[in-house]
Scaffold this active site. Structure first.
Site, PDB file in Angstrom:
ATOM      1  N   CYS A  73     -62.288  54.579  -6.738  1.00  0.00           N
ATOM      2  CA  CYS A  73     -62.884  53.245  -6.870  1.00  0.00           C
ATOM      3  C   CYS A  73     -63.921  53.029  -5.767  1.00  0.00           C
ATOM      4  O   CYS A  73     -64.964  53.659  -5.778  1.00  0.00           O
ATOM      5  CB  CYS A  73     -61.797  52.182  -6.855  1.00  0.00           C
ATOM      6  SG  CYS A  73     -62.354  50.588  -7.469  1.00  0.00           S
ATOM      7  N   HIS A  75     -57.595  53.940 -10.961  1.00  0.00           N
ATOM      8  CA  HIS A  75     -56.663  54.001  -9.829  1.00  0.00           C
ATOM      9  C   HIS A  75     -55.393  54.785 -10.176  1.00  0.00           C
ATOM     10  O   HIS A  75     -54.388  54.195 -10.569  1.00  0.00           O
ATOM     11  CB  HIS A  75     -56.241  52.581  -9.436  1.00  0.00           C
ATOM     12  CG  HIS A  75     -57.312  51.809  -8.741  1.00  0.00           C
ATOM     13  ND1 HIS A  75     -57.536  51.896  -7.390  1.00  0.00           N
ATOM     14  CD2 HIS A  75     -58.224  50.926  -9.215  1.00  0.00           C
ATOM     15  CE1 HIS A  75     -58.537  51.087  -7.052  1.00  0.00           C
ATOM     16  NE2 HIS A  75     -58.976  50.487  -8.144  1.00  0.00           N
ATOM     17  N   GLU A  98     -53.272  55.923  -8.233  1.00  0.00           N
ATOM     18  CA  GLU A  98     -52.156  55.554  -7.348  1.00  0.00           C
ATOM     19  C   GLU A  98     -51.362  54.369  -7.875  1.00  0.00           C
ATOM     20  O   GLU A  98     -50.277  54.078  -7.383  1.00  0.00           O
ATOM     21  CB  GLU A  98     -52.690  55.283  -5.930  1.00  0.00           C
ATOM     22  CG  GLU A  98     -53.362  53.933  -5.711  1.00  0.00           C
ATOM     23  CD  GLU A  98     -54.825  53.873  -6.150  1.00  0.00           C
ATOM     24  OE1 GLU A  98     -55.268  54.769  -6.903  1.00  0.00           O
ATOM     25  OE2 GLU A  98     -55.521  52.906  -5.754  1.00  0.00           O
TER      26      GLU A  98
END
Lengths: 220, 736
Positions: A86, A194, A196
């Site tokens: 990002c 993302h 994560e």
């Protein structure tokens, strides 16, 4: 595997990615402040998501000139893998470690949404754990994820297998639906989604796990 | 002996421009024994404004229950705090930013979010979730699109940059908000119970420290502006709106939390409304000490700022702290690392005055109690509202068939999907959002634990308009119900009491009765109020908003894997309704959208039944008997079932009721939950309900791809989704 997470002023996914790295790889990453002049010995550098410098001037533009980025570039030139997520992807394009630019979303609005992505290249350090042709669901959350490069550069990226992730339903106007790319030596990758945030079923999915597992397998 | 009231500096028009009445001004001159100077008058104008002094509301707020074994800190601090066990606590508050958001929607909403986050991290908590409750004018009004677009962008712009997920909220449209929108922002933070910070200053000779952004000329008189009605010239008030910088606030958050790990801070308070004035006055007042500020040391953004401007500026992202002597260097190092201003601007002093010094001379000297506890406290006249008693009558033969009504309702402005809004908010950053926007309550995990916090915001303004007492009750009950519906144990609420001009007895009456209703519900449900704010004068050219006492509720899930959500999950499940149905349609959405009328009483809330039913639902969820639950609210049972079908992508076939189908399908009787129940658990659950004296009704089965009645399709899920999802994007698609 020793990983480092760079913390810029107003990085805000630094903890999230550190938690994911810890959970999947078992190793605790070292958090490095952007103002530091030195990087510790490491196998992986992560530039996390967020709003470094408040997105002022241009997303990622000021972070790209942080003192630590000189070190990141030096390490990248030596072949140390660098993953930008990002805002981290934006910093990578601004600092010239990846080609192209990330512009404001085509509809000029922030978008937070789980999106389907095609893993276009499953033969990279980061994506080799995904099956060939895999479609994965990973959230995006950005205001400036509209990837741009000129036609020649795009053709080159496509030709060299440097387009790693492609949106199946483009949320931001990116050229050729590009969500993530890798550099020519296959060590520096940037992506807008993302991974994560999808490492547990309770958070809406686990499609981020193979990415972190893959890195660990290659670098451990 | 009468002292002169006015001089060359202070004239009657100066006083009225500062929003002070003649009587209030006379009181100031009498108590001071002199004419105040302009700086002092400015300080009175903000401290005695409705926004800061609660002069119309204070006596009534005392009616609200604020205690409970879970309460660590009730109203009066920057935010309320409740215990969640294991040495952890939740810090939360909701606050209005209505007036500025109408004048300048992006910055007004953004700084509202920034302000409420500061209130929470001031107390030592890391914000873990944001919510918001928004009210706009009718969709056809010329300003509505612009305001909605700006407010949503502002909320997202600030919260997203801070890296705090915005996990839900509510939005209504009504012509009564045409001239006054409501932007109520809520923040929930997490703190360790042994690291909570309060605002009461202590001791004499301790350094008073200013940190954060520099002070500029923005937002001067913001609190005064927010304490007056609007007229046609309200656009001219734009300079009173502050400008937000979420980047600086993110740095301020990290710097404050870093310093809070050290034993250095005696007291800390954010500079919100009325900036340096209210923060210093409140810290001094709570601690029973005096403050002496040297204004030459205040970091300023602009040249030659006067004491008046410095004291009244509402520049954002600033904090005031009283440090332990000798800790200045440690603190300064942390704030410099985060590239923030740090300045010792004064000290605590014996006595009880606020003394300001500028360029070597004293420019103000005011007794602090006179600015706070002894400020005017009015007992405004109020008239009781006589609510209609009988439910509305209507000719059901003239209504469109129920399927058409359903399609119309799910695509109506108040029920249509809010996806267009919440996709502009980062709801998954921090990677702990286990249930985001779109459910009854958002569920956010306590990082690294199996616990989670459920959060909701609720109020039904049309009910409050019809009967403020029942409406106040219902707002609290619905928040309690929404938390219960995800399986959480409700803990406490924060409130944002938005009303019109309290100097009008009928408006004051709405306020008084809404509070009484809320108080009754809070007491019956063990659901105390721990923080909140009051926003009055939401009125333009004499037209007041609907009374809107917004409630923000939080609850605790001990184990977030045992939670319920609204989506249907399994084909063949029985659709079971818990709670009693009479078919109340007064003040309902069906009446407004389909019948075109807004009269009638709101559905009454039976608090004893509410409690019984909710406790039963929670028990069923905890026992693992129930995972699909939705409370019945706007639009009644059929809309609730449709929302469950849309979320689960499975339809339902319902049995047609005895009696009037419209009352049964669209009635908004309170205290009810729709559940999808596995057939093998049905008997057990019905018998649990019987033992708990809770009525049950089997409505039908989860099946197919449509909402059907006795096997006949009312509407296919696809059509319903289309209607539900398209209204807002279509509406906003034509925005500028």
């Amino acid at each position: 595997m020793k990983s480092v997470v760079i913390v810029f002023p107003a990085s805000n996914c630094d903890r999230d990615v550190a938690v994911a790295l810890q959970k999947v790889t078992g190793g605790q990453p070292v958090m490095v402040w952007h103002g530091d002049a030195q990087l510790p010995e490491c196998d992986l550098i992560v530039l996390p998501g967020g709003f470094s410098y408040g997105d002022y001037l241009r997303t990622g533009a000021m972070a790209a000139h942080s003192p630590i980025m000189r070190e990141v570039k030096t390490h990248a030139e030596r072949g140390v893998p660098v993953l930008g997520i990002c805002n981290g992807f934006q910093v990578l394009t601004e600092s010239g470690l990846l080609p192209g630019a990330l512009m404001t979303n085509a509809n000029l609005k922030f978008v937070c949404r789980s999106v389907s992505l095609r893993v276009e290249n499953t033969d990279t350090l980061y994506t080799h754990k995904y099956p060939v042709g895999a479609s994965v669901v990973i959230p995006v959350a950005h205001h400036g994820g509209n990837y741009f490069a000129d036609e020649d550069a795009l053709d080159r990226l496509e030709g060299e297998g440097q387009v790693v992730f492609r949106y199946e339903d483009n949320p931001n106007g990116s050229a050729r639906d590009i969500a993530g790319i890798i550099n020519s030596n296959g060590r520096v990758m940037g992506l807008m989604p993302h991974p994560e945030r999808v490492i547990e079923p309770e958070l809406g999915g686990t499609d981020g796990i193979p990415l972190f597992q893959g890195i660990m397998e290659r670098l451990a | 002996m009468t002292a002169a009231l006015y001089n060359n500096e202070i004239s009657p028009s100066t006083v009225s421009e500062h929003g002070l009445s003649d009587d209030e001004y006379a009181l100031i001159v009498e108590r001071l024994g002199r004419i105040p100077n302009l700086t002092e008058l400015g300080i009175f104008s903000v401290m005695w404004s409705e926004h800061c002094s609660y002069k119309s509301s204070r006596r009534w707020l005392k009616h609200l229950p604020t205690d409970g074994p879970q309460v660590i800190c009730g109203p009066g601090e920057n935010a309320g705090i409740v215990d969640i066990g294991d040495g952890q606590a939740i810090v939360f508050k909701m606050e209005s930013h209505n007036h500025p958001s109408f004048i300048e929607p992006y910055q007004g909403a953004a700084t509202g979010v920034g302000g409420i986050m500061r209130d929470v991290f001031t107390m030592g908590a890391r914000p873990i979730a944001n919510m918001n409750a928004l009210r706009f004018g009718e969709p056809e009004h010329e300003k509505t699109r612009h305001l909605l677009s700006g407010v949503v962008a502002g909320i997202g712009g600030y919260g997203n940059c801070m890296g705090v997920p915005t996990v839900g909220g509510e939005v209504n449209f009504h012509p009564r908000y045409n001239g006054n929108i409501l932007v109520n922002a809520m923040t929930v933070g997490l703190v360790e119970t042994d690291k909570i910070f309060y605002s009461a200053a202590k001791g004499a000779g301790n350094p008073v420290v200013y940190v954060g952004s520099k002070t500029g000329r923005d937002g001067i008189h913001g609190a005064t502006m927010a304490s007056a009605e609007f007229d046609d010239d309200s656009d001219e008030k734009r300079p009173t709106v502050q400008v937000g910088d979420p980047f600086t606030e993110k740095l301020l958050l990290e710097a404050c939390l870093e310093l809070m790990q050290e034993d250095a801070i005696i007291a800390i308070q954010d500079m919100g409304a009325a900036g340096l004035t209210s923060s210093s006055v409140e810290m001094a007042s709570k601690g029973g000490v005096g403050f002496r500020l040297d204004l030459d040391r205040v970091p300023c953004r602009e040249e030659a700022m006067t004491p008046y401007e410095m004291m009244l500026s509402e520049s954002q992202e600033r904090m005031l702290m009283v440090l332990q002597p000798g800790k200045e260097e440690l603190a300064e190092k942390i704030f410099r690392k985060w590239e923030l201003d740090f300045a010792v601007v004064g000290e605590t002093i014996p006595g009880s005055n606020l003394t300001l010094v500028h360029r070597g001379s004293e420019v103000a000297d005011l007794p602090i109690d006179f600015l706070t506890d002894d400020a005017p406290n009015y007992n405004r006249p109020w008239t009781s509202n006589e609510p209609v008693k009988d439910d509305i009558a209507f000719d059901s033969a003239k209504c469109p068939d129920p399927g058409k009504c359903l399609i119309q309702l799910v695509g109506s402005p108040d029920l249509a999907s809010r996806r267009w809004i919440w996709e502009q908010y980062d709801y998954s950053v921090m990677a702990d959002t286990v249930s985001g926007p779109g459910g009854d309550a958002a569920v956010v995990r306590i990082h690294g634990t199996s616990k989670a916090i459920a959060i909701t915001t609720d109020v039904t303004p049309r009910y409050c308009e019809a009967d403020p007492f029942e409406g106040g009750k219902q707002a609290v009950a619905e928040a309690w119900r929404n938390l219960t519906a995800v399986g959480a144990t409700p803990l406490a609420i924060t409130d944002c009491l938005n009303f019109g001009n309290p100097e009008r007895p009928e408006i004051m009456g709405q306020f008084v009765e809404a509070i009484k209703g809320m108080a009754e519900a809070c007491a019956a449900l063990n659901f105390p109020v721990v923080s909140g704010n009051v926003s009055l004068y939401n009125e333009t050219n004499g037209q007041a908003i609907l009374p809107t006492p917004a409630v923000g509720g939080v609850g605790l899930l001990k184990n977030y894997t045992k939670r319920a959500s609204i989506g249907f999950k399994t084909e063949g499940d029985v659709v079971l309704l818990l709670g009693s149905t009479t078919g109340h349609l007064g003040a309902s959405l069906f009446a407004r959208e389909v019948l075109g009328r807004e009269d009638g009483p709101p559905p009454p809330v039976d608090l004893a039944a509410e409690r019984r039913t909710g406790d039963l639902v929670r028990e069923m969820i905890e026992e693992g008997l129930l995972s699909s639950v939705h409370d019945v609210s706007d639009g009644g049972v059929l809309v609730a079932i449709t929302e469950m079908a849309l979320a689960g992508e499975i339809g339902a076939d319902l049995s047609s009721p005895d009696g009037d189908p419209y009352r049964y399908l669209f009635g908004e009787d309170q205290g009810r939950y729709v559940c999808a129940v596995s057939p093998q658990n049905l008997d057990r659950m019905v018998s649990m309900a019987q033992s708990a004296s809770v009525q049950t009704a089997q409505l039908g089965h989860v099946t197919g791809t449509a909402i059907a009645l006795d096997g006949a399709v009312l509407a296919p899920i696809g059509d319903l989704r289309n209607q539900h999802e398209s209204w807002l994007p279509d509406y906003m698609g034509t925005a500028e």
